[in-house]
Design a protein around this motif. Structure first.
Motif, PDB file in Angstrom:
ATOM      1  N   LYS A 121       1.877  -6.130   2.608  1.00 17.44           N
ATOM      2  CA  LYS A 121       2.596  -5.059   3.848  1.00 17.44           C
ATOM      3  C   LYS A 121       1.382  -5.063   5.308  1.00 17.44           C
ATOM      4  O   LYS A 121       1.335  -4.350   5.896  1.00 17.44           O
TER       5      LYS A 121
ATOM      6  N   VAL B  42      -6.472   0.838   6.679  1.00 14.72           N
ATOM      7  CA  VAL B  42      -6.865   0.737   5.002  1.00 14.72           C
ATOM      8  C   VAL B  42      -5.453  -0.794   4.977  1.00 14.72           C
ATOM      9  O   VAL B  42      -6.612  -1.585   3.665  1.00 14.72           O
TER      10      VAL B  42
ATOM     11  N   LEU C 289      -7.917  -3.747   3.260  1.00 12.33           N
ATOM     12  CA  LEU C 289      -7.704  -3.613   2.129  1.00 12.33           C
ATOM     13  C   LEU C 289      -7.708  -5.691   1.452  1.00 12.33           C
ATOM     14  O   LEU C 289      -8.064  -5.854   0.514  1.00 12.33           O
TER      15      LEU C 289
ATOM     16  N   ASN D 203       0.098   5.928   3.350  1.00 17.12           N
ATOM     17  CA  ASN D 203      -0.214   4.469   3.304  1.00 17.12           C
ATOM     18  C   ASN D 203      -0.627   4.207   2.166  1.00 17.12           C
ATOM     19  O   ASN D 203      -0.543   3.466   1.389  1.00 17.12           O
TER      20      ASN D 203
ATOM     21  N   THR E 254       1.673   2.913   0.144  1.00 21.56           N
ATOM     22  CA  THR E 254       2.592   1.664   0.112  1.00 21.56           C
ATOM     23  C   THR E 254       1.605   0.392   0.338  1.00 21.56           C
ATOM     24  O   THR E 254       1.641  -0.679  -0.284  1.00 21.56           O
ATOM     25  N   GLU E 255      -0.349   0.585  -0.204  1.00 21.77           N
ATOM     26  CA  GLU E 255      -0.831   0.024  -0.356  1.00 21.77           C
ATOM     27  C   GLU E 255      -1.949  -0.966  -1.450  1.00 21.77           C
ATOM     28  O   GLU E 255      -2.049  -0.609  -2.239  1.00 21.77           O
ATOM     29  N   ASP E 256      -0.736   0.649  -2.680  1.00 21.25           N
ATOM     30  CA  ASP E 256      -0.470   0.252  -4.184  1.00 21.25           C
ATOM     31  C   ASP E 256      -1.495   0.980  -4.344  1.00 21.25           C
ATOM     32  O   ASP E 256      -2.355   1.076  -5.936  1.00 21.25           O
ATOM     33  N   LEU E 257      -2.521   1.773  -4.109  1.00 20.90           N
ATOM     34  CA  LEU E 257      -3.740   2.226  -4.601  1.00 20.90           C
ATOM     35  C   LEU E 257      -3.075   3.203  -5.191  1.00 20.90           C
ATOM     36  O   LEU E 257      -4.011   3.875  -6.419  1.00 20.90           O
TER      37      LEU E 257
END
Lengths: 271, 271
Positions: A8, A13, A17, B52, B55-58
């Motif tokens: 998404k 960031v 990524l 954030n 949502t970035e799966d970090l």
DNA sequence: CCTTTCGGTTCCGAATAATGAAACAATTAT
DNA sequence: ATAATTGTTTCATTATTCGGAACCGAAAGG
């Protein structure tokens, strides 16, 4: 043929990524133009993002060959992630004892979106070359651990994930449609364990069980893997009680692990 | 007692990563306020950064307990990083054969700033998968691999790193000053191998050699570790030729690895 | 020797995203 | 009921990022 997981990539960031992922998807150091070639970003933007990633130590830049490669900071972070994951560290001793008891390959896996992520592994005495390694991602619909996990997923999550499988036919016994897979998942739910009948790799068979919390939440799966040359599914099934025992112990340890010195007990927190 | 490595947390991603590091430094899932407690960021900002990252799966957010934990995407990325690092994958078979030959613990390490980052390990008895031990960070000034690497670093880099060591006295034989360490590094450079005389842990001894490219660039180090109870430094030294042979093979394999199908040979690119 | 191409880098006004004080909501103590 | 503690949202301001275009240097080609 990049297996890009759904982005998404919204924020800054996210973009960074996605570039990092792209660099990772090449499996060797890459030059600027290699990554520019199939990048949605314009030259200048990509350049700046790469520079950022380098100053953040997520990428290293080899001045001599002008190539970018993944940086060590990732390995460091992953070590923390692995330790912090409630499953992997507490499962370790159980995997080892399963490995010693059975002499076969043992896997610990979690779901990562629609895929299977292997978290830990014990090799068989007699080593077999196999697809999985710790940290590696594999398909869910055609592996023992994958099917075991899917079978015990809440219905809504399952429905979201089922259509995301690739259903590629790796072997004659691969389940290649949502229907076939759904039927099999029903069986698995009934029996409490999943079988890999050479679904993914010819000659590789396995039996897997889910790791379920007290509230029947699916946390992961463990499996015993071998070759059809050395053993049979019938013999592997003999290990199901051992597997289920280990899965149960792991679940208990993992749940306890969150409250090592906490005043609130797990019981007190259930909904 | 957070061992924060020097950040220049400049850009947006830098800030996000510093938060990620902070979450990692707690070694368990954390609540919003825990991380807010010692964060340079104001509440709202931190909140958005955390969102954030999720949502970035970090990061993963556990809705039930409202805790943040490191996400699996890191493990996935690190797997790529590990495979892509020129050293770790090509060294694997050599480590295994060293392990079989010596029956002792084998380490593969690289420098990560001023610290030692362990990339792989073989234990005499049982095999260990990568993230259990690999990924761990240790001090450079008082470990075999650390000293071996420092000794073969270019002078300017060494001068930058030397003052960054902590020089904590772990044991009576720890080298606790730049002077002592510098002297030792001279010895190491002369002999071609480094010894750990229980510098870091009582009873643990080791012999280490650097992995040097054809151009004498330091790429990493490997070591054989044992206990003073089981063996002695004198006996360990007998393994130096084996170690150096392996280091040489690894270096060659790693250099070749960059050009598996490249028209330019390594020779053609030397300066 | 001059020109073009190619890989990589820098500029700068416009577009976008991050910021953070403060208000708000939802629990949990007092 | 009231206060305190924790987590979430708003919004005008501010700082970053974006990206087309220009630039640079090295190698290829005429």
């Amino acid at each position: 043929m990049t297996l890009h997981t759904g982005h998404k990539s919204s924020g800054t960031v996210g973009k960074a990524l996605s570039v990092l992922d792209q660099v990772a998807s090449f499996e060797r150091p890459v030059r600027f133009n290699d990554v520019l070639a199939d990048s949605p970003f314009p030259k200048a933007t990509l350049y700046r993002i790469l520079q950022n990633l380098v100053t953040e130590d997520l990428l290293t830049f080899d001045r001599k060959w002008q190539t970018y490669a993944l940086g060590v900071r990732l390995v460091r972070l992953a070590h923390s992630a692995w330790k912090q994951s409630s499953l992997a560290p507490v499962a370790r001793p159980h995997l080892t004892s399963l490995s010693e008891k059975t002499g076969e390959t043992i896997h610990l896996a979690q779901l990562d979106g629609p895929h299977v992520l292997y978290l830990d592994k014990r090799d068989a005495k007699r080593r077999v070359t196999m697809f999985s390694e710790a940290g590696k991602v594999g398909p869910a619909y055609c592996t023992g651990v994958g099917k075991a996990m899917l079978a015990f997923l809440p219905e809504d999550e399952l429905q979201r994930i089922l259509p995301q499988q690739s259903y590629h036919r790796f072997t004659p016994s691969t389940l290649c449609s949502v229907q076939e897979l759904t039927d099999e998942l029903g069986q698995i739910r009934q029996h409490g364990f999943a079988l890999d009948r050479e679904d993914h790799e010819p000659g590789i068979i396995c039996v897997a069980v889910p790791i379920l919390s007290r509230t029947r939440q699916m946390m992961g799966a463990i499996s015993i893997t071998s070759t059809s040359a050395r053993t049979s599914l019938g013999k592997l099934k003999k290990f199901v009680p051992d597997l289920q025992g280990a899965a149960c112990d792991i679940a208990a340890a993992a749940e306890y692990w969150r409250f090592p010195d906490n005043q609130k007990t797990p019981e007190a927190m259930e909904i």
